[in-house]
Design a protein around this motif. Structure first.
Motif, PDB file in Angstrom:
ATOM      1  N   VAL A 260      47.343  74.445  74.901  1.00  0.00           N
ATOM      2  CA  VAL A 260      46.381  73.487  74.328  1.00  0.00           C
ATOM      3  C   VAL A 260      45.195  73.296  75.260  1.00  0.00           C
ATOM      4  O   VAL A 260      44.035  73.362  74.846  1.00  0.00           O
ATOM      5  CB  VAL A 260      47.054  72.134  74.054  1.00  0.00           C
ATOM      6  N   TRP A 261      45.474  73.082  76.530  1.00  0.00           N
ATOM      7  CA  TRP A 261      44.374  72.813  77.448  1.00  0.00           C
ATOM      8  C   TRP A 261      43.545  74.059  77.734  1.00  0.00           C
ATOM      9  O   TRP A 261      42.350  73.965  77.990  1.00  0.00           O
ATOM     10  CB  TRP A 261      44.909  72.181  78.733  1.00  0.00           C
ATOM     11  N   ARG A 262      44.169  75.245  77.668  1.00  0.00           N
ATOM     12  CA  ARG A 262      43.381  76.470  77.842  1.00  0.00           C
ATOM     13  C   ARG A 262      42.396  76.632  76.687  1.00  0.00           C
ATOM     14  O   ARG A 262      41.214  76.916  76.884  1.00  0.00           O
ATOM     15  CB  ARG A 262      44.305  77.683  77.934  1.00  0.00           C
ATOM     16  N   TYR A 263      42.879  76.426  75.457  1.00  0.00           N
ATOM     17  CA  TYR A 263      41.996  76.512  74.298  1.00  0.00           C
ATOM     18  C   TYR A 263      40.947  75.402  74.331  1.00  0.00           C
ATOM     19  O   TYR A 263      39.782  75.608  73.982  1.00  0.00           O
ATOM     20  CB  TYR A 263      42.794  76.419  72.999  1.00  0.00           C
ATOM     21  N   THR A 264      41.362  74.221  74.779  1.00  0.00           N
ATOM     22  CA  THR A 264      40.441  73.084  74.812  1.00  0.00           C
ATOM     23  C   THR A 264      39.312  73.321  75.798  1.00  0.00           C
ATOM     24  O   THR A 264      38.143  73.008  75.520  1.00  0.00           O
ATOM     25  CB  THR A 264      41.191  71.796  75.179  1.00  0.00           C
TER      26      THR A 264
ATOM     27  N   PRO B 237      39.892  72.900  63.056  1.00  0.00           N
ATOM     28  CA  PRO B 237      40.682  74.057  63.504  1.00  0.00           C
ATOM     29  C   PRO B 237      40.326  75.357  62.796  1.00  0.00           C
ATOM     30  O   PRO B 237      40.385  76.428  63.401  1.00  0.00           O
ATOM     31  CB  PRO B 237      42.121  73.625  63.203  1.00  0.00           C
ATOM     32  N   ASN B 238      39.930  75.278  61.537  1.00  0.00           N
ATOM     33  CA  ASN B 238      39.596  76.488  60.799  1.00  0.00           C
ATOM     34  C   ASN B 238      38.288  77.115  61.284  1.00  0.00           C
ATOM     35  O   ASN B 238      38.007  78.284  60.990  1.00  0.00           O
ATOM     36  CB  ASN B 238      39.487  76.176  59.301  1.00  0.00           C
TER      37      ASN B 238
ATOM     38  N   TRP C 205      34.342  63.533  68.857  1.00  0.00           N
ATOM     39  CA  TRP C 205      35.408  62.933  68.037  1.00  0.00           C
ATOM     40  C   TRP C 205      36.203  64.032  67.339  1.00  0.00           C
ATOM     41  O   TRP C 205      37.446  64.007  67.323  1.00  0.00           O
ATOM     42  CB  TRP C 205      34.801  61.987  67.004  1.00  0.00           C
ATOM     43  N   ALA C 206      35.517  65.012  66.761  1.00  0.00           N
ATOM     44  CA  ALA C 206      36.190  66.110  66.071  1.00  0.00           C
ATOM     45  C   ALA C 206      37.050  66.916  67.032  1.00  0.00           C
ATOM     46  O   ALA C 206      38.159  67.360  66.677  1.00  0.00           O
ATOM     47  CB  ALA C 206      35.166  67.012  65.389  1.00  0.00           C
ATOM     48  N   VAL C 207      36.574  67.102  68.269  1.00  0.00           N
ATOM     49  CA  VAL C 207      37.385  67.792  69.287  1.00  0.00           C
ATOM     50  C   VAL C 207      38.681  67.026  69.525  1.00  0.00           C
ATOM     51  O   VAL C 207      39.761  67.619  69.633  1.00  0.00           O
ATOM     52  CB  VAL C 207      36.599  67.949  70.606  1.00  0.00           C
TER      53      VAL C 207
ATOM     54  N   VAL D  38      42.388  68.584  69.174  1.00  0.00           N
ATOM     55  CA  VAL D  38      43.354  68.586  70.278  1.00  0.00           C
ATOM     56  C   VAL D  38      44.626  67.847  69.885  1.00  0.00           C
ATOM     57  O   VAL D  38      45.741  68.275  70.198  1.00  0.00           O
ATOM     58  CB  VAL D  38      42.713  67.966  71.539  1.00  0.00           C
ATOM     59  N   TYR D  39      44.471  66.741  69.175  1.00  0.00           N
ATOM     60  CA  TYR D  39      45.639  66.001  68.679  1.00  0.00           C
ATOM     61  C   TYR D  39      46.515  66.903  67.821  1.00  0.00           C
ATOM     62  O   TYR D  39      47.746  66.915  67.959  1.00  0.00           O
ATOM     63  CB  TYR D  39      45.175  64.784  67.887  1.00  0.00           C
TER      64      TYR D  39
END
Length: 269
Positions: free
Chosen positions: A100-104, A126-127, A188-190, A194-195
């Motif tokens: 998750v954190w790598r993608y973030t 995500p899409n 906010w969308a990020v 991530v959630y």
């Protein structure tokens, strides 16, 4: 390919140096196909700067049968699909936090670049985050679908409608209520993305759209907050989500500030 995909491919036609393959995605104004080079040789031509397998995003009408132009944008092929695909494959459990954190981090690096140049994406979900091969075993996340990107100066001069193409699931309180959908709305969308990666579920899991609208309206009025304290998420994760889900846009952390969090600063990609 299915019949409708064959028809779409025939509508747009092929390029001079590449052939169109199956449909791998669609947006409001375009269709994305796999594209392969007809001849891949090491020579000093434009084809030498193209990869054997790519993605091509097309809109317009065919240049073959109809004689009208098609607009084709050649892109890197997202061999890992999208974050939406990856989250769905988790079966509602979520992804390992290291992933998750790598993608973030790669997502935020792209967002900082976009914001630093004065643009707002306005359709992060995500899409619209694609996964490109980084090594033999890892993928890197990149922001896709730039159809809704706009200069921040234009937003300041325009009264936008309460809703955007991102949908209410990823819409910030200020954007929902008709305010300008600026850089803070992207953040906010990020947080929503991530959630989902962490939990395998939407921030608004189990809520009907009318309930989501009411909750966003309350947040704009200073009442209510997103639950950024999900079970099984580390303290670093909770701190990150807290910064993303500040209900007032002016108090929300910037993408650059989020990148300076200790956990993200320690990741290598």
């Amino acid at each position: 390919m299915h019949l409708d995909e064959l028809e779409e491919g025939a509508l747009y036609g092929d390029g001079n140096q590449w052939s169109r393959g199956p449909v791998i995605g669609k947006s409001g104004y375009a269709v994305v196909f796999v594209a392969t080079l007809n001849k891949y040789k090491r020579r000093r031509t434009i084809a030498n700067r193209l990869r054997p397998v790519m993605a091509v995003k097309s809109s317009g009408t065919t240049s073959g049968d109809g004689g009208e132009p098609a607009y084709n944008l050649l892109l890197e092929y997202p061999s890992g699909g999208t974050l939406e695909d990856l989250i769905a494959r988790s079966g509602g459990i979520g992804l390992p936090e290291n992933d998750v954190w790598r993608y973030t981090k790669s997502l935020l690096l792209g967002l900082v670049h976009l914001h630093d140049h004065g643009y707002v994406h306005r359709n992060l979900k995500p899409n619209n985050v694609v996964l490109l091969r980084y090594s033999s075993t890892e993928f890197i996340a990149k922001i896709g679908n730039y159809e809704s990107v706009v200069k921040i100066e234009k937003l300041k001069k325009t009264l936008w409608r309460p809703y955007s193409r991102t949908g209410v699931d990823y819409l910030s309180p200020e954007a929902f209520s008709g305010g300008n959908q600026g850089h803070a709305a992207d953040v906010w969308a990020v947080g929503c993305i991530v959630y989902e990666m962490l939990t395998g579920k939407s921030v608004w899991e189990g809520r009907e759209e009318v309930e989501i609208r009411a909750e966003l309206r309350n947040m704009k009025k200073g009442r209510g907050r997103i639950n950024f304290n999900p079970n099984g998420v580390s303290e670093n994760g909770k701190e990150f989500l807290k910064g993303c889900f500040e209900t007032e846009a002016k108090s929300r952390w910037t993408a650059e500030r989020l990148l300076r969090l200790p956990f993200l600063a320690s990741t290598s990609s």
